[in-house]
Design a protein around this motif. Structure first.
Motif, PDB file in Angstrom:
ATOM      1  N   ASN A  74      28.421   4.265  11.209  1.00 54.21           N
ATOM      2  CA  ASN A  74      29.498   4.808  10.784  1.00 54.21           C
ATOM      3  C   ASN A  74      30.135   4.016   9.763  1.00 54.21           C
ATOM      4  O   ASN A  74      30.886   3.239   9.910  1.00 54.21           O
ATOM      5  CB  ASN A  74      30.384   5.497  11.613  1.00 54.21           C
ATOM      6  CG  ASN A  74      31.745   6.497  10.774  1.00 54.21           C
ATOM      7  OD1 ASN A  74      31.743   6.374   9.747  1.00 54.21           O
ATOM      8  ND2 ASN A  74      31.785   7.435  11.852  1.00 54.21           N
ATOM      9  N   THR A 116      23.155   5.071  15.694  1.00 53.66           N
ATOM     10  CA  THR A 116      23.507   5.599  14.062  1.00 53.66           C
ATOM     11  C   THR A 116      24.704   4.588  14.101  1.00 53.66           C
ATOM     12  O   THR A 116      25.226   3.753  14.780  1.00 53.66           O
ATOM     13  CB  THR A 116      24.538   6.863  14.718  1.00 53.66           C
ATOM     14  OG1 THR A 116      25.288   6.815  15.569  1.00 53.66           O
ATOM     15  CG2 THR A 116      23.384   7.957  14.792  1.00 53.66           C
ATOM     16  N   ASN A 158      23.982  14.153   6.296  1.00 57.73           N
ATOM     17  CA  ASN A 158      24.939  14.491   7.390  1.00 57.73           C
ATOM     18  C   ASN A 158      24.998  15.893   7.310  1.00 57.73           C
ATOM     19  O   ASN A 158      25.291  16.661   8.325  1.00 57.73           O
ATOM     20  CB  ASN A 158      25.939  13.818   7.164  1.00 57.73           C
ATOM     21  CG  ASN A 158      26.135  12.197   7.382  1.00 57.73           C
ATOM     22  OD1 ASN A 158      26.789  11.546   7.159  1.00 57.73           O
ATOM     23  ND2 ASN A 158      25.069  11.940   7.980  1.00 57.73           N
ATOM     24  N   HIS A 181      26.394  11.731  20.607  1.00 53.18           N
ATOM     25  CA  HIS A 181      26.428  11.629  19.078  1.00 53.18           C
ATOM     26  C   HIS A 181      27.803  10.941  18.608  1.00 53.18           C
ATOM     27  O   HIS A 181      28.809  10.897  19.414  1.00 53.18           O
ATOM     28  CB  HIS A 181      26.324  13.184  18.462  1.00 53.18           C
ATOM     29  CG  HIS A 181      27.619  13.848  18.709  1.00 53.18           C
ATOM     30  ND1 HIS A 181      27.751  14.486  19.996  1.00 53.18           N
ATOM     31  CD2 HIS A 181      28.614  14.182  18.208  1.00 53.18           C
ATOM     32  CE1 HIS A 181      28.806  15.190  20.095  1.00 53.18           C
ATOM     33  NE2 HIS A 181      29.447  14.914  18.847  1.00 53.18           N
ATOM     34  N   CYS A 182      27.782  10.479  17.357  1.00 54.20           N
ATOM     35  CA  CYS A 182      28.874   9.991  16.689  1.00 54.20           C
ATOM     36  C   CYS A 182      30.092  10.800  16.618  1.00 54.20           C
ATOM     37  O   CYS A 182      30.019  11.779  16.282  1.00 54.20           O
ATOM     38  CB  CYS A 182      28.518   9.346  15.600  1.00 54.20           C
ATOM     39  SG  CYS A 182      29.859   8.343  14.501  1.00 54.20           S
ATOM     40  N   ALA A 234      19.006  13.040  17.704  1.00 53.06           N
ATOM     41  CA  ALA A 234      19.138  13.552  16.531  1.00 53.06           C
ATOM     42  C   ALA A 234      18.723  14.991  16.315  1.00 53.06           C
ATOM     43  O   ALA A 234      18.208  15.334  17.046  1.00 53.06           O
ATOM     44  CB  ALA A 234      18.426  12.476  15.615  1.00 53.06           C
ATOM     45  N   LEU A 291      27.546   8.768   8.253  1.00 52.20           N
ATOM     46  CA  LEU A 291      26.560   8.431   9.203  1.00 52.20           C
ATOM     47  C   LEU A 291      25.014   7.921   8.721  1.00 52.20           C
ATOM     48  O   LEU A 291      24.639   8.855   8.084  1.00 52.20           O
ATOM     49  CB  LEU A 291      26.527   9.612  10.290  1.00 52.20           C
ATOM     50  CG  LEU A 291      27.857   9.994  10.939  1.00 52.20           C
ATOM     51  CD1 LEU A 291      27.450  11.042  11.981  1.00 52.20           C
ATOM     52  CD2 LEU A 291      28.356   8.706  11.670  1.00 52.20           C
ATOM     53  N   GLY A 310      24.723  15.133  10.984  1.00 54.52           N
ATOM     54  CA  GLY A 310      24.589  13.485  11.554  1.00 54.52           C
ATOM     55  C   GLY A 310      23.275  13.160  10.999  1.00 54.52           C
ATOM     56  O   GLY A 310      22.782  13.373   9.745  1.00 54.52           O
ATOM     57  N   VAL A 311      22.520  12.387  11.922  1.00 54.92           N
ATOM     58  CA  VAL A 311      21.127  11.965  11.566  1.00 54.92           C
ATOM     59  C   VAL A 311      20.029  13.125  11.774  1.00 54.92           C
ATOM     60  O   VAL A 311      20.109  13.671  12.721  1.00 54.92           O
ATOM     61  CB  VAL A 311      20.783  10.898  12.409  1.00 54.92           C
ATOM     62  CG1 VAL A 311      19.359  10.387  12.310  1.00 54.92           C
ATOM     63  CG2 VAL A 311      21.849   9.750  12.096  1.00 54.92           C
ATOM     64  N   CYS A 333      35.070   2.156  13.468  1.00 51.45           N
ATOM     65  CA  CYS A 333      33.666   2.057  13.985  1.00 51.45           C
ATOM     66  C   CYS A 333      33.565   0.699  14.811  1.00 51.45           C
ATOM     67  O   CYS A 333      33.728  -0.347  13.898  1.00 51.45           O
ATOM     68  CB  CYS A 333      32.644   2.412  13.045  1.00 51.45           C
ATOM     69  SG  CYS A 333      31.134   2.453  13.709  1.00 51.45           S
TER      70      CYS A 333
END
Length: 460
Positions: free
Chosen positions: A278, A276, A329, A54-55, A365, A283, A334-335, A61
């Motif tokens: 940023n 994803t 988010n 995940h981010c 996700a 996100l 997040g997604v 970024c």
């Protein structure tokens, strides 16, 4: 203070092709390009490298910033058309805009090593007829797809080609610009100051707020733009194979019956990955695809986007998009991801339901409920569009079609520039996606070529 003839803020598609054209013209001008991100080789996303799932909020970024801009790690898709992707033709004419995009294509092909890479066209099959039969509208374009992996190599080769005559300053943000005695003083966040006669703002969509700040400082007129809000759709590749094998990307528009809103497909990625992005800590979701079969998946993904424009008293369309993305988010960490069948049945997608899905997601996700995030009007538009697309691509409206949210396409305020991309402030230029004039890799790159020719005196 170090002196230059030209300073370019941003090394995205516009800035990179400016640098290329300056080298091609063998310019005698001293040029500096400043970018908040890294060189091509340093632009590595830990998600795509498999280090995290995940981010983790890398700063900056690597997907969004650095040489080549957000396009470097994209799917490397260049649309040669005036029908979408910006309004470059309205400034320099339709013929010149097309010629510049074709020139950009020739440069990319040269740096790709002369490979025989297919140029797709919407004229190839009866898709336009099928679309019209169901009140869908296919936009004409030619498409060259290099793939994420080859696109990065091409841009590395362009950087290697220009770096001997163009100065670059990476990992550096421009914090302020002053003007006096016919010179600009450009200040960076590490305390350095550079001067120049010609200043070019090419900071891309990620630099939209900064560009607006500079425009306000110099009393340059800007006009608020739209924001596109929607989801990223993922289906088995077979559902769209009869379309993507022929035209690769289908830009299809539809006016919904319920609200008369315009919704469109965007950024189609056959056999691709959902990823994803940023942007300023928010996100959102996007898609990438590769040309190497070993890197491809069994799915195709694309966006469904609803265009939103606002009138008085609210004008900040980007803030509207950001607020919806922030809500996603907050709820999903997040997604968010939801099965289409769950959405229309009014229930949340759970981990248990996802485990039974016949469509395997390509992005890790959070399974959830998009109706808690997406405004009802836009969600109704998306559902209506999915059923409409099912008429030309049966299987689109299957229960296991995956929807990821939120996808937002932010558009910079349109900066008031003339046919030379010059603002009302003398020798201060704005181009590429950062100007609001272009919205695509092809048109942004083309504007960079034209800008270099103008400053170098080729088009006087």
């Amino acid at each position: 203070m170090k002196n230059y003839d030209v300073i370019v803020v941003g090394s995205g598609a516009a800035g990179a092709f400016m640098a290329y054209e300056f080298k091609k013209l063998n310019t005698d001008k001293k040029v500096l390009v400043i970018d908040a991100g890294r060189k091509v080789a340093g632009r590595i996303c830990p998600i795509t490298e498999g280090k995290v799932d995940h981010c983790i909020g890398c700063e900056p970024c690597n997907i969004m910033y650095g040489f080549g801009g957000a396009g470097t790690l994209s799917d490397g898709k260049y649309n040669i058309t005036n029908n979408f992707g910006g309004d470059l033709h309205q400034y320099i004419g339709e013929k010149k805009a097309m010629e510049l995009m074709e020139y950009v294509d020739s440069v990319l092909m040269k740096f790709d090593g002369g490979n025989d890479l297919e140029l797709y066209s919407t004229d190839r099959n009866d898709l336009k007829t099928k679309c019209l039969q169901h009140d869908l509208h296919l936009l004409d374009a030619r498409v060259r797809h290099f793939g994420t992996e080859r696109n990065k190599v091409i841009l590395q080769r362009i950087y290697d080609y220009v770096k001997d005559i163009i100065d670059f300053k990476f990992m550096s943000k421009v914090v302020d610009v002053d003007y006096s005695s016919d010179e600009y003083a450009v200040k960076t966040d590490d305390g350095e100051v550079f001067s120049c006669k010609d200043l070019v703002l090419a900071a891309g969509r990620s630099g939209s707020k900064w560009i607006s700040k500079i425009c306000d400082k110099f009393n340059i007129n800007t006009k608020k733009n739209r924001v596109d809000i929607g989801v990223r759709v993922e289906v088995p590749a077979e559902v769209f194979k009869h379309i993507t094998d022929d035209v690769y990307e289908a830009k299809i528009m539809y006016q919904t019956k319920q609200y008369n809103d315009i919704i469109r497909t965007f950024c189609m990625n056959p056999y691709g990955h959902v990823v994803t992005e940023n942007t300023n800590g928010i996100l959102t979701v996007n898609g990438h695809s590769y040309t190497d079969p070993a890197l491809q998946t069994n799915n195709t993904n694309f966006a469904l986007l609803v265009t939103n424009r606002f009138t008085e008293p609210f004008e900040d369309s980007n803030e509207y998009g950001e607020s919806i993305a922030r809500l996603s988010n907050m709820l999903g960490g997040g997604v968010l991801m939801q099965r289409f069948g769950d959405l229309v049945k009014g229930r949340r997608s759970s981990e248990r339901r996802m485990a039974k899905s016949f469509t395997t997601p390509t992005l890790n996700a959070t399974a959830g409920d998009l109706s808690l995030v997406m405004p009802k009007r836009q969600l109704d538009d998306i559902i209506e569009m999915i059923y409409q697309l099912d008429k030309i691509a049966p299987g689109m409206a299957n229960d296991d079609t995956l929807l990821y949210g939120i996808e937002v396409k932010f558009y910079n305020s349109v900066v008031d520039v003339n046919e030379r991309f010059e603002t009302s402030q003398k020798r201060l230029y704005c181009l590429g996606d950062g100007s609001g004039v272009t919205h695509s890799l092809s048109q942004a790159s083309a504007s960079g070529v034209e800008m270099a020719r103008i400053i170098n005196g080729e088009n006087n």
